[in-house]
Design a protein around this motif. Structure first.
Motif, PDB file in Angstrom:
ATOM      1  N   LEU A   6       6.745  35.151  -7.767  1.00 30.94           N
ATOM      2  CA  LEU A   6       7.638  34.234  -8.468  1.00 30.94           C
ATOM      3  C   LEU A   6       6.898  33.744  -9.710  1.00 30.94           C
ATOM      4  N   ASN A  36      14.962  25.406  -7.062  1.00 25.78           N
ATOM      5  CA  ASN A  36      14.934  26.863  -7.099  1.00 25.78           C
ATOM      6  C   ASN A  36      13.700  27.414  -6.394  1.00 25.78           C
ATOM      7  N   ASN A  39      14.302  27.232  -2.714  1.00 26.43           N
ATOM      8  CA  ASN A  39      15.220  28.288  -2.310  1.00 26.43           C
ATOM      9  C   ASN A  39      14.467  29.602  -2.145  1.00 26.43           C
ATOM     10  N   CYS A  40      13.584  29.919  -3.085  1.00 26.65           N
ATOM     11  CA  CYS A  40      12.796  31.154  -3.007  1.00 26.65           C
ATOM     12  C   CYS A  40      11.863  31.135  -1.806  1.00 26.65           C
ATOM     13  N   GLU A  41      11.240  29.993  -1.565  1.00 28.13           N
ATOM     14  CA  GLU A  41      10.349  29.857  -0.402  1.00 28.13           C
ATOM     15  C   GLU A  41      11.118  30.139   0.889  1.00 28.13           C
ATOM     16  N   LEU A  43      13.778  31.939   1.280  1.00 30.32           N
ATOM     17  CA  LEU A  43      14.212  33.337   1.368  1.00 30.32           C
ATOM     18  C   LEU A  43      13.215  34.198   2.138  1.00 30.32           C
ATOM     19  N   LEU A  52       5.280  36.220  -0.367  1.00 36.67           N
ATOM     20  CA  LEU A  52       5.639  35.566  -1.613  1.00 36.67           C
ATOM     21  C   LEU A  52       4.398  34.942  -2.240  1.00 36.67           C
ATOM     22  N   TYR A  54       2.876  32.977  -5.976  1.00 36.09           N
ATOM     23  CA  TYR A  54       3.297  32.194  -7.145  1.00 36.09           C
ATOM     24  C   TYR A  54       2.434  32.586  -8.338  1.00 36.09           C
ATOM     25  N   GLY A 101      11.768  31.900 -11.876  1.00 36.18           N
ATOM     26  CA  GLY A 101      12.018  30.744 -11.014  1.00 36.18           C
ATOM     27  C   GLY A 101      13.229  29.933 -11.430  1.00 36.18           C
ATOM     28  N   ILE A 106      19.761  33.455  -6.698  1.00 38.26           N
ATOM     29  CA  ILE A 106      18.859  34.472  -6.164  1.00 38.26           C
ATOM     30  C   ILE A 106      19.108  34.640  -4.671  1.00 38.26           C
ATOM     31  N   ILE A 111      16.860  41.333  -3.855  1.00 34.57           N
ATOM     32  CA  ILE A 111      15.432  41.679  -3.897  1.00 34.57           C
ATOM     33  C   ILE A 111      15.147  42.857  -2.968  1.00 34.57           C
TER      34      ILE A 111
END
Length: 195
Positions: A6, A36, A39-41, A43, A52, A54, A101, A106, A111
């Motif tokens: 990310l 956001n 949200n990615c975390e 996922l 994941l 950063y 990000g 997303i 992905i």
């Protein structure tokens, strides 16, 4: 495991999204980015074959509303976006997927599709609605030329320029799902109900 990165700036007040900050204020921009990131975390929380990371402008522990970010952090290096992406790609063997990000919609399926595309292509691209791209991934199976020469970053031509370079170099690529990133007030208004 499949490595996903990310790419973002640290979500500090006044550091991010300068154009958008002028319209909605620094606090709303920071909160937008933190949500956001959360949200990615989420996922990838229970995805065993995915990790994941950063990819930050500065390596520093930071907090969101319900997460503390302190591991899997890598510092960005490079003068422009293309160099930063390329430097990350060169550091890793195997599949690398990188995304921004600032993508409220997303989703894991987009992905996962990107990862599947890399099984038969050298590059995968996630186009955005503003002429740029929200995701890029590399299979890293064979050596390819630097694909970011003369890209008109932060314009509606960024994706067009990238595709031109890839075709010129005869690098195989395909697209994953088209998603909207948030750069200007109009983008923010379209997604405001989420925040």
């Amino acid at each position: 495991p499949i490595k996903v990165f990310l790419m973002t700036k640290l979500p500090h007040v006044g550091l991010n999204k300068k154009r958008l900050s002028k319209d909605i204020g620094n606090i709303k921009v920071k909160n937008l980015l933190l949500r956001n990131l959360e949200n990615c975390e989420k996922l990838f929380l229970r995805k065993k074959n995915w990790t994941l990371h950063y990819y930050l402008n500065k390596k520093e522990i930071f907090r969101s509303f319900s997460f503390s970010y302190y591991k899997n952090m890598i510092t960005q290096h490079g003068k422009d976006l293309g160099k930063k992406i390329w430097n990350l790609k060169k550091k890793h063997t195997g599949e690398v997927i990188l995304f921004g990000g600032d993508i409220p919609s997303i989703n894991f399926s987009a992905i996962n599709l990107a990862s599947n595309i890399l099984k038969t292509n050298e590059i995968v691209i996630g186009p955005s609605f503003d002429g740029g791209f929200w995701l890029i991934g590399f299979a890293n199976k064979k050596k390819i030329k630097y694909p970011f020469h003369n890209i008109r970053w932060s314009t509606k031509y960024a994706l067009e320029d990238l595709v031109f370079n890839l075709n010129k170099s005869r690098v195989s690529f395909k697209f994953t799902e088209r998603l909207r990133d948030i750069d200007i007030l109009e983008d923010y208004c379209n997604y405001e109900y989420r925040f």
